[in-house]
Write a protein that holds these residues in place. Sequence first.
Motif, PDB file in Angstrom:
ATOM      1  N   THR A 128     -13.582   3.992  -4.676  1.00 26.17           N
ATOM      2  CA  THR A 128     -12.293   4.681  -4.773  1.00 26.17           C
ATOM      3  C   THR A 128     -12.213   5.525  -6.037  1.00 26.17           C
ATOM      4  OG1 THR A 128     -11.213   2.901  -3.562  1.00 26.17           O
ATOM      5  CG2 THR A 128      -9.802   4.338  -4.879  1.00 26.17           C
ATOM      6  N   ARG A 147      -9.397  -3.340  -0.420  1.00 27.00           N
ATOM      7  CA  ARG A 147      -8.592  -2.155  -0.718  1.00 27.00           C
ATOM      8  C   ARG A 147      -8.835  -1.740  -2.168  1.00 27.00           C
ATOM      9  NH1 ARG A 147      -4.187  -0.672  -3.447  1.00 27.00           N
ATOM     10  NH2 ARG A 147      -2.742   0.848  -2.544  1.00 27.00           N
ATOM     11  N   HIS A 158      -9.309   3.822   5.183  1.00 29.24           N
ATOM     12  CA  HIS A 158      -8.672   4.805   4.310  1.00 29.24           C
ATOM     13  C   HIS A 158      -9.777   5.503   3.527  1.00 29.24           C
ATOM     14  CE1 HIS A 158      -6.416   6.461   0.882  1.00 29.24           C
ATOM     15  NE2 HIS A 158      -5.380   6.466   1.700  1.00 29.24           N
ATOM     16  N   LEU A 197      -9.337   4.616  -0.557  1.00 37.13           N
ATOM     17  CA  LEU A 197      -9.228   3.200  -0.906  1.00 37.13           C
ATOM     18  C   LEU A 197     -10.203   2.312  -0.155  1.00 37.13           C
ATOM     19  CD1 LEU A 197      -5.337   2.899  -1.033  1.00 37.13           C
ATOM     20  CD2 LEU A 197      -6.901   3.001  -2.974  1.00 37.13           C
ATOM     21  N   GLN A 213      -9.899   0.683   2.571  1.00 33.53           N
ATOM     22  CA  GLN A 213      -9.023   0.116   3.597  1.00 33.53           C
ATOM     23  C   GLN A 213      -7.602   0.029   3.054  1.00 33.53           C
ATOM     24  OE1 GLN A 213     -11.343  -3.608   4.357  1.00 33.53           O
ATOM     25  NE2 GLN A 213     -11.090  -3.080   6.510  1.00 33.53           N
ATOM     26  N   GLU A 214      -6.657  -0.026   3.972  1.00 35.44           N
ATOM     27  CA  GLU A 214      -5.267  -0.322   3.656  1.00 35.44           C
ATOM     28  C   GLU A 214      -4.787  -1.467   4.541  1.00 35.44           C
ATOM     29  OE1 GLU A 214      -3.227   3.476   4.157  1.00 35.44           O
ATOM     30  OE2 GLU A 214      -2.914   3.539   1.984  1.00 35.44           O
ATOM     31  N   LYS A 265      -2.375  -3.217   7.172  1.00 39.74           N
ATOM     32  CA  LYS A 265      -1.475  -2.910   8.282  1.00 39.74           C
ATOM     33  C   LYS A 265      -0.946  -4.205   8.869  1.00 39.74           C
ATOM     34  CE  LYS A 265      -0.949  -0.502  12.700  1.00 39.74           C
ATOM     35  NZ  LYS A 265      -1.555   0.434  13.687  1.00 39.74           N
ATOM     36  N   PHE A 288      -0.563  -4.523  -4.182  1.00 41.64           N
ATOM     37  CA  PHE A 288      -1.678  -4.077  -3.353  1.00 41.64           C
ATOM     38  C   PHE A 288      -1.764  -4.832  -2.026  1.00 41.64           C
ATOM     39  CE2 PHE A 288      -4.507  -7.657  -4.110  1.00 41.64           C
ATOM     40  CZ  PHE A 288      -4.201  -8.097  -5.381  1.00 41.64           C
ATOM     41  N   ALA A 324       0.821  -1.045   3.958  1.00 42.91           N
ATOM     42  CA  ALA A 324       1.046   0.402   3.934  1.00 42.91           C
ATOM     43  C   ALA A 324       1.517   0.885   5.298  1.00 42.91           C
ATOM     44  CB  ALA A 324      -0.235   1.116   3.530  1.00 42.91           C
TER      45      ALA A 324
END
Length: 566
Positions: free
Chosen positions: A319, A473, A503, A506, A508-509, A511, A538, A542
Motif C-alpha cells: 500500500t 488491509r 482494493h 490497500l 483488501q477492504e 465488507k 481499520f 468500508a
Amino acid sequence: MTETATTPVTLTWHADERLGDDLRALLCGPGGPFERRVEPVLGVPTEVFAQRAPNVPAVLKGAVERTPDLTYLAFADGPGRGFTYAQVLQLAAAHAEVLATRYGVGKGDRVAIAAANGLEHVLTIWATVSLGAVVVGLNGWWTPDELDHGIALTDPAVVLGAGKPLTRLRQTRAASSAVSLEELYEAATSLADPPATLPDVEIDEDDPAAIMFTSGTTGRPKGATLSHRNFVHFGMFGGLGGAVAALLGAGGRQVPPGVQRASICSNPLFHVSGVCVVLCNSPMYGIKLVFPPQGRWDAEAALRLTHEHKLTQWTGVPTHFWRMLTHPGFERYDTSQVTTIGSGGATFAPELLRLFEEKMPGIQITNGYGMTETTGTGTFLNGREMDGHPASVGAAAPTIKVQVRDPDGRPLPEGEVGEVHISGAGVFLGYWRDPEATAKVLTGDRWYRSGDYGRITGGVLYLESRMRDLIIRGGENIYPIEIEYRLVEHPDIHDAAVIGVPHTILGQEVKAFVVPRRGAELTEQQIRDWVAVSLASFKVPAHVEFRTELPYNETGKVIKRQLESG
C-alpha cells in the motif's frame, strides 16, 4: 536426493551454496558472522547462528562498541532530531532507571505501551528489554474496550501511552495508572546522576522479550510471546539473506562504499515488522532509521524524507509503495539512491512490480511471508526466485524449515496442497497465558501450524489461501469473526457475515453483509458507527450490503464463497 511423487518435501535455505567457496567460507564458515550449527532450543534440535548476541540488549551494546557516533534514529518532527547509537543507549539506560525505581519494573514484569512511533516509544522499549522485562505492544488504534482486553491479559506493572492512544487508555480500567511517555522521558532526562550503561541483568535468550498481539480466529486478539532469541535471529536471517542476494545479484542498484544505509521506518512499533527493524536490523547493520511525522501515513512526506535523508531502502507494505510511486509529485524527489525494497504481509501485484521497473529501474525487491508467531519469518522472495516464480512467496529463510502437511500432520510431497508448517529459531514461545491456544498451533517438536494452505513446487512455496477468512488491509490482519460478533450485538441486526474485497491500494477492504431484524430499518452509516464504537477504525466496514438472508451449508456455516462471488 531426487524427489519422487511420494517423497515428503522440506524447504530449507541453500542460497549460499551458489557462492564461491572462499566467499561462502568468509560469510558462513567457522568463525564467520553467519556460521550456523544445530543446538537444542527449548529441548528441540534447531539450526541457529553460532555468532549471535546473547540477548536483545547486547545487540545495542554491540552497535555502540562498533559505531557509537553513527546516527541510529532520525525524526521528521523537528530540527536536529537525530540520535546516535551511544546517545540512545544512554537515554535508554536512564529510562530503565526510572522504570525500575519509580514503577518497580523488574525482570519478567510487563510494560504495556500504546503510542504512535516516536523517540520516547523507542527508548521505553529498549529500557524495558534491558531490565529483562517484557514489552507489551498495545495496538495504538485500538478502542478502550480492546485496550482493556490487552491490559487484563498481560497484567502489566505499568501502562504507558502518548497522544490519542493515551487518551483512549484513560478511558479504560487502567485509567488511573496510565503514564505519559513524555512524563517518563522528562523523568529520565532529569536524573541528577544518570547511569552510563544499561542495567546488568542476567537475561537468557529464551526469556520473553515482547508480547505482540495477533488477531485470533475466535474473536479476541491473542498475545504472541516472542523471546530474545527470536529477535536476535530475525536480524541475522535478514542480514545473511540480504548479503547473499546482493552478492548473487546481477547488476542493479548498489549502495556506494562509505555511505550509511538509511531506511524509512513506517511500520508501527506495536507490530513485529516495526519493532524488529528497531531492535535488530538497524543496530546490527548500522542502518539509520528515519521516522515520518506522526499521524496518518503520507506518501509525499515519505518521498520528501527519501530525498532529504538520502534513503537507501524502503520498508513497508505494498500500500505504501503504490501511493509513493503514483503520487503526482514523485518526479520532484530524488529516489535514485534507493537500492532495495523490503516488504511482507501482502503480495506484490504484477502491476506494482511493473511500476517499480518503470520508475525505479534496477531496484532490488524482497517480499517476505511470515507471521507474528514466527517473528515475521518463514519464506522470502527476491532475485532469481522473484524473476522465476513471481506468483510464489519464495524459498525458506536461513535456518528456517517449511513443510506442507496433511490434516493428520504428515508432510506432503511436492505439488500437493496442505497446511503450511514452519520451524526454526524464530518460532515464538506461545500465546501469553493461553496454553490451550498454544497447543493448537505448536506441535511437540515446535513446528508452528500457520493455518495457511499452500504447496511446495520447484523449491518455493505457493500459497493457495491465507486462512480463508483473513482480511489483509494495508498490512493489517483482520479476522471477520471479531467484526461479526460486534454486528450481531446490535438490537436490529438478525445476522451478519464479513469478508474481504479487493482494493487496488490497500489490498483488501472490509465488507459486511447484514440481515436486519424483521421490520427494522438500518443505514450503512449506522452500521459503521456501531462497529466503530468498539473496534479500531481499520476494522470498520468500508462496504455494507443488506440481505434478507445469508447462504448456509448443511452444517450451519455461512458459505462465504457465495458472498465473495456475488
